[in-house]
Design a protein around this motif. Structure first.
Motif, mmCIF file in Angstrom:
data_model
loop_
_atom_site.group_PDB
_atom_site.id
_atom_site.type_symbol
_atom_site.label_atom_id
_atom_site.label_comp_id
_atom_site.label_asym_id
_atom_site.label_seq_id
_atom_site.Cartn_x
_atom_site.Cartn_y
_atom_site.Cartn_z
ATOM 1 N N PHE A 88 0.812 -1.220 0.000
ATOM 2 C CA PHE A 88 0.000 0.000 0.000
ATOM 3 C C PHE A 88 0.848 1.273 0.000
ATOM 4 O O PHE A 88 0.315 2.366 0.160
ATOM 5 C CB PHE A 88 -0.948 -0.006 1.201
ATOM 6 N N LEU A 89 2.148 1.128 -0.194
ATOM 7 C CA LEU A 89 3.014 2.298 -0.270
ATOM 8 C C LEU A 89 2.914 2.944 -1.647
ATOM 9 O O LEU A 89 2.568 2.286 -2.632
ATOM 10 C CB LEU A 89 4.466 1.891 0.003
ATOM 11 N N PRO A 90 3.207 4.243 -1.742
ATOM 12 C CA PRO A 90 3.280 4.885 -3.061
ATOM 13 C C PRO A 90 4.263 4.150 -3.956
ATOM 14 O O PRO A 90 5.260 3.597 -3.490
ATOM 15 C CB PRO A 90 3.769 6.303 -2.729
ATOM 16 N N ARG A 125 -2.673 -5.908 -2.400
ATOM 17 C CA ARG A 125 -3.451 -4.671 -2.349
ATOM 18 C C ARG A 125 -4.908 -4.928 -2.733
ATOM 19 O O ARG A 125 -5.836 -4.401 -2.116
ATOM 20 C CB ARG A 125 -2.818 -3.637 -3.277
ATOM 21 N N HIS A 126 -5.113 -5.753 -3.760
ATOM 22 C CA HIS A 126 -6.470 -6.070 -4.205
ATOM 23 C C HIS A 126 -7.239 -6.839 -3.133
ATOM 24 O O HIS A 126 -8.420 -6.581 -2.891
ATOM 25 C CB HIS A 126 -6.409 -6.875 -5.503
ATOM 26 N N ALA A 127 -6.563 -7.802 -2.482
ATOM 27 C CA ALA A 127 -7.216 -8.618 -1.451
ATOM 28 C C ALA A 127 -7.463 -7.837 -0.170
ATOM 29 O O ALA A 127 -8.436 -8.080 0.548
ATOM 30 C CB ALA A 127 -6.368 -9.856 -1.157
ATOM 31 N N GLY A 128 -6.557 -6.894 0.143
ATOM 32 C CA GLY A 128 -6.671 -6.141 1.387
ATOM 33 C C GLY A 128 -5.963 -6.790 2.553
ATOM 34 O O GLY A 128 -6.011 -6.278 3.670
ATOM 35 N N PHE A 129 -5.285 -7.892 2.313
ATOM 36 C CA PHE A 129 -4.532 -8.577 3.373
ATOM 37 C C PHE A 129 -3.425 -9.396 2.738
ATOM 38 O O PHE A 129 -3.423 -9.640 1.524
ATOM 39 C CB PHE A 129 -5.447 -9.483 4.210
ATOM 40 N N ALA A 130 -2.484 -9.825 3.577
ATOM 41 C CA ALA A 130 -1.382 -10.680 3.119
ATOM 42 C C ALA A 130 -1.328 -11.928 3.980
ATOM 43 O O ALA A 130 -1.617 -11.886 5.183
ATOM 44 C CB ALA A 130 -0.056 -9.932 3.206
ATOM 45 N N ILE A 131 -0.961 -13.045 3.357
ATOM 46 C CA ILE A 131 -0.775 -14.311 4.066
ATOM 47 C C ILE A 131 0.632 -14.817 3.770
ATOM 48 O O ILE A 131 1.068 -14.806 2.621
ATOM 49 C CB ILE A 131 -1.817 -15.367 3.634
ATOM 50 N N ALA A 132 1.334 -15.241 4.809
ATOM 51 C CA ALA A 132 2.696 -15.753 4.644
ATOM 52 C C ALA A 132 2.834 -17.065 5.416
ATOM 53 O O ALA A 132 2.429 -17.150 6.577
ATOM 54 C CB ALA A 132 3.716 -14.737 5.144
ATOM 55 N N HIS A 133 3.414 -18.059 4.763
ATOM 56 C CA HIS A 133 3.595 -19.386 5.356
ATOM 57 C C HIS A 133 5.057 -19.603 5.724
ATOM 58 O O HIS A 133 5.906 -19.738 4.845
ATOM 59 C CB HIS A 133 3.145 -20.469 4.383
ATOM 60 N N GLY A 134 5.354 -19.618 7.007
ATOM 61 C CA GLY A 134 6.681 -19.983 7.486
ATOM 62 C C GLY A 134 7.811 -19.065 7.082
ATOM 63 O O GLY A 134 8.974 -19.466 7.120
ATOM 64 N N GLU A 135 7.517 -17.837 6.709
ATOM 65 C CA GLU A 135 8.574 -16.933 6.238
ATOM 66 C C GLU A 135 9.406 -16.349 7.374
ATOM 67 O O GLU A 135 10.590 -16.083 7.203
ATOM 68 C CB GLU A 135 7.964 -15.797 5.418
ATOM 69 N N PRO A 154 -0.050 3.534 4.937
ATOM 70 C CA PRO A 154 -0.296 2.825 6.189
ATOM 71 C C PRO A 154 0.544 3.379 7.346
ATOM 72 O O PRO A 154 1.700 3.765 7.152
ATOM 73 C CB PRO A 154 0.110 1.380 5.876
ATOM 74 N N ILE A 155 -0.054 3.414 8.526
ATOM 75 C CA ILE A 155 0.693 3.768 9.730
ATOM 76 C C ILE A 155 1.094 2.519 10.507
ATOM 77 O O ILE A 155 1.872 2.584 11.447
ATOM 78 C CB ILE A 155 -0.117 4.703 10.652
ATOM 79 N N GLY A 156 0.525 1.384 10.127
ATOM 80 C CA GLY A 156 0.816 0.157 10.845
ATOM 81 C C GLY A 156 0.033 -1.002 10.268
ATOM 82 O O GLY A 156 -0.527 -0.924 9.167
#
Length: 207
Positions: A88-90, A125-135, A154-156
């Motif tokens: 979500f950054l520029p 960005r399209h989904a509105g969330f991120a998922i990460a497995h074991g990273e 984003p601020i956080g």
């Protein structure tokens, strides 16, 4: 003995900061709700400069696989929290971060080129969330979504981590939906949050 130690004034300042931090005050009950609904750890993370810093956490399991107490920095190029912020950054800022961390981003499967990594960020960005497995921690799945105030940057982020063997695709969708909805509520609440705190709650200047 020449060692640097942090005294009680710093402890008091941290207490006052916790009382006056709108991110913490608006997000706290979501940490409790999410960690209560799933056997997990939930984190509130502050984004500042090029750093990710845990400001609050809640855990509902006795021996969590991932633990980030208040004040502990988090990985910048790995994990769901990182992507939830970066996506979500520029564009210019995002590309700069990708160039700086391209080797590590490629190592976790986001792509070997700038266009491929940008496509991965666009999906987040399209989904509105991120998922990460074991990273970040082996055997742990992280689900994170960004938090905004009046700014478009984003601020956080809010994140839930859960053991891989405690979840499946349906549960991950449920967690992701709940995390995203919680960040929508937090972000919306910033609009109506008072711009100043009562005088007695403001952290005073320390000498």
């Amino acid at each position: 003995n020449g060692c640097l130690t942090f005294g009680p004034r710093v402890v008091e300042m941290d207490y006052l900061m916790q009382r006056s931090d709108p991110l913490l005050r608006l997000g706290r009950h979501h940490l409790v709700t999410l960690s209560g609904k799933y056997p997990s750890s939930a984190f509130l993370v502050r984004w500042y400069g090029n750093k990710l810093l845990c400001v609050d956490s809640e855990c509902s399991i006795p021996n969590p696989l991932s633990s980030y107490p208040r004040g502990r920095p988090m990985p910048l190029a790995r994990g769901a929290i990182s992507r939830a912020i970066m996506a979500f950054l520029p564009r210019r800022q995002l590309e700069r971060m990708i160039r700086t961390n391209q080797e590590e981003l490629a190592s976790i499967g986001l792509g070997s080129s700038m266009p491929e990594i940008l496509d991965a960020m666009r999906s987040v960005r399209h989904a509105g969330f991120a998922i990460a497995h074991g990273e970040v921690t082996p055997g742990v799945v992280g689900v994170a979504a960004p938090i905004f105030n009046e700014s478009t940057v984003p601020i956080g982020a809010l994140c839930v981590t859960i053991a891989e063997n405690e979840t499946d695709d349906d549960r991950l969708i449920s967690i992701a939906t709940d995390v995203r909805n919680a960040t929508y509520e937090i972000s919306a609440a910033f609009t109506n949050y008072p711009k100043t705190e009562p005088a007695e709650q403001r952290p005073r200047r320390f000498a």
